[in-house]
Design a protein around this motif. Sequence first.
Motif, PDB file in Angstrom:
ATOM      1  N   ILE A   1       0.751  -1.151  -0.181  1.00 46.12           N
ATOM      2  CA  ILE A   1       0.125   0.045  -0.055  1.00 46.12           C
ATOM      3  C   ILE A   1       0.789   1.264  -0.161  1.00 46.12           C
ATOM      4  CG2 ILE A   1      -1.631   1.318   1.106  1.00 46.12           C
ATOM      5  CD1 ILE A   1      -2.758  -1.449   2.473  1.00 46.12           C
ATOM      6  N   ILE A   2       0.638   2.091  -0.875  1.00 44.37           N
ATOM      7  CA  ILE A   2       1.261   3.515  -1.255  1.00 44.37           C
ATOM      8  C   ILE A   2       0.500   4.551  -0.910  1.00 44.37           C
ATOM      9  CG2 ILE A   2       2.869   4.676  -2.504  1.00 44.37           C
ATOM     10  CD1 ILE A   2       3.480   1.983  -4.145  1.00 44.37           C
ATOM     11  N   TRP A   3       0.927   5.346  -0.062  1.00 44.92           N
ATOM     12  CA  TRP A   3       0.143   6.721   0.265  1.00 44.92           C
ATOM     13  C   TRP A   3       0.667   7.615  -0.921  1.00 44.92           C
ATOM     14  CZ3 TRP A   3       0.531   9.905   5.237  1.00 44.92           C
ATOM     15  CH2 TRP A   3      -0.390  11.179   5.012  1.00 44.92           C
ATOM     16  N   GLU A   4      -0.086   7.817  -2.059  1.00 45.94           N
ATOM     17  CA  GLU A   4       0.196   8.622  -3.146  1.00 45.94           C
ATOM     18  C   GLU A   4       0.141  10.003  -2.957  1.00 45.94           C
ATOM     19  OE1 GLU A   4       1.626   7.768  -6.238  1.00 45.94           O
ATOM     20  OE2 GLU A   4       1.924   5.840  -5.611  1.00 45.94           O
ATOM     21  N   TYR A   5      -1.098  10.665  -2.362  1.00 46.09           N
ATOM     22  CA  TYR A   5      -1.553  11.750  -2.281  1.00 46.09           C
ATOM     23  C   TYR A   5      -2.235  12.111  -1.195  1.00 46.09           C
ATOM     24  CZ  TYR A   5       0.137  11.677  -7.253  1.00 46.09           C
ATOM     25  OH  TYR A   5       0.970  11.380  -8.170  1.00 46.09           O
ATOM     26  N   LYS A   6      -2.160  13.480  -0.613  1.00 45.48           N
ATOM     27  CA  LYS A   6      -3.134  14.033   0.230  1.00 45.48           C
ATOM     28  C   LYS A   6      -3.815  15.284  -0.262  1.00 45.48           C
ATOM     29  CE  LYS A   6      -1.828  16.431   3.964  1.00 45.48           C
ATOM     30  NZ  LYS A   6      -1.420  16.659   5.569  1.00 45.48           N
ATOM     31  N   LEU A   7      -5.122  15.223  -0.402  1.00 45.94           N
ATOM     32  CA  LEU A   7      -5.717  16.563  -0.986  1.00 45.94           C
ATOM     33  C   LEU A   7      -6.234  17.104   0.513  1.00 45.94           C
ATOM     34  CD1 LEU A   7      -8.112  15.234  -3.812  1.00 45.94           C
ATOM     35  CD2 LEU A   7      -5.481  16.139  -3.966  1.00 45.94           C
ATOM     36  N   ALA A   8      -5.551  18.312   0.873  1.00 46.06           N
ATOM     37  CA  ALA A   8      -6.025  19.050   2.045  1.00 46.06           C
ATOM     38  C   ALA A   8      -5.859  20.507   1.648  1.00 46.06           C
ATOM     39  CB  ALA A   8      -5.147  18.631   3.300  1.00 46.06           C
ATOM     40  N   PRO A   9      -6.295  21.412   2.555  1.00 46.37           N
ATOM     41  CA  PRO A   9      -6.196  22.834   2.528  1.00 46.37           C
ATOM     42  C   PRO A   9      -4.705  23.180   2.259  1.00 46.37           C
ATOM     43  CG  PRO A   9      -7.963  22.316   4.096  1.00 46.37           C
ATOM     44  CD  PRO A   9      -7.278  21.156   3.598  1.00 46.37           C
ATOM     45  N   SER A  10      -3.901  22.571   3.016  1.00 45.37           N
ATOM     46  CA  SER A  10      -2.504  23.009   2.768  1.00 45.37           C
ATOM     47  C   SER A  10      -2.016  22.388   1.444  1.00 45.37           C
ATOM     48  CB  SER A  10      -1.702  22.530   4.073  1.00 45.37           C
ATOM     49  OG  SER A  10      -1.703  20.892   3.950  1.00 45.37           O
ATOM     50  N   GLN A  24      -7.511  11.234   0.788  1.00 52.43           N
ATOM     51  CA  GLN A  24      -6.373  10.561   0.564  1.00 52.43           C
ATOM     52  C   GLN A  24      -6.373   9.564  -0.517  1.00 52.43           C
ATOM     53  OE1 GLN A  24      -4.116  11.032   3.114  1.00 52.43           O
ATOM     54  NE2 GLN A  24      -5.532  12.042   4.351  1.00 52.43           N
ATOM     55  N   ILE A  25      -5.545   9.563  -1.264  1.00 55.66           N
ATOM     56  CA  ILE A  25      -5.149   8.678  -2.491  1.00 55.66           C
ATOM     57  C   ILE A  25      -4.289   7.486  -2.336  1.00 55.66           C
ATOM     58  CG2 ILE A  25      -4.848   8.473  -4.862  1.00 55.66           C
ATOM     59  CD1 ILE A  25      -5.757  11.620  -5.053  1.00 55.66           C
ATOM     60  N   PHE A  26      -4.748   6.278  -2.193  1.00 52.19           N
ATOM     61  CA  PHE A  26      -3.630   5.250  -2.053  1.00 52.19           C
ATOM     62  C   PHE A  26      -3.830   4.413  -3.334  1.00 52.19           C
ATOM     63  CE2 PHE A  26      -4.554   4.423   2.808  1.00 52.19           C
ATOM     64  CZ  PHE A  26      -4.181   5.781   3.092  1.00 52.19           C
ATOM     65  N   GLU A  27      -2.522   3.756  -3.332  1.00 50.99           N
ATOM     66  CA  GLU A  27      -2.279   2.944  -4.323  1.00 50.99           C
ATOM     67  C   GLU A  27      -1.973   1.493  -4.008  1.00 50.99           C
ATOM     68  OE1 GLU A  27       1.471   1.693  -7.304  1.00 50.99           O
ATOM     69  OE2 GLU A  27       0.544   3.878  -7.788  1.00 50.99           O
ATOM     70  N   ILE A  28      -2.657   0.562  -4.274  1.00 47.36           N
ATOM     71  CA  ILE A  28      -2.563  -0.857  -3.641  1.00 47.36           C
ATOM     72  C   ILE A  28      -2.054  -1.861  -4.840  1.00 47.36           C
ATOM     73  CG2 ILE A  28      -3.800  -2.506  -2.429  1.00 47.36           C
ATOM     74  CD1 ILE A  28      -5.313  -0.662  -1.303  1.00 47.36           C
TER      75      ILE A  28
END
Length: 165
Positions: A1-10, A24-28
């Motif tokens: 499992i790879i944590w690809e991206y985080k869409l957040a205000p920052s 969150q966007i995960f690649e599995i």
Amino acid sequence: IIWEYKLAPSTVGISSTEKVEEIQIFEIQLKEKIIPKNVLKIIDKAIPYPILYVFKYDGHYACGITLKEDNSQRYYFSEWDEVKEFNFFGIDLEHVYQGLITSFIDIRQKGQDFATIVNTDKRIESLEKEIKILENKVKNEKQFNRKVELNKVLLEKNKSLESIL
């Protein structure tokens, strides 16, 4: 499992809401071409944020997302190698999340609010399950008069499904 991206205000400059603080966007990477729904349930319980999943197996891919409502979770998946165009535009992260979910729902009535689209999709899924059960009952029924009664109910359910679609 790879944590690809985080869409957040920052990270994307779009404001969050009480319901959706970040996405969150995960690649599995999978060892077989089966989406592990039981594993997704565990991940979704551990991470309170909405997650867009990208599943990869031997050059093939599929996507999935969880609609987290009150105490229930509803999963939407694409077919393997189906091209999905996600719209990451919205006035806040909740609208982005709703746009991601609606891209998985195949409802022809555009322009409706999100709650109506989700409720219509739930109704369609429920009717499809009822129709499948009735078809099996008709197939297994021995008595002709009972078969006729079941076929009448089945016809009504099919008409109801057609009217929604």
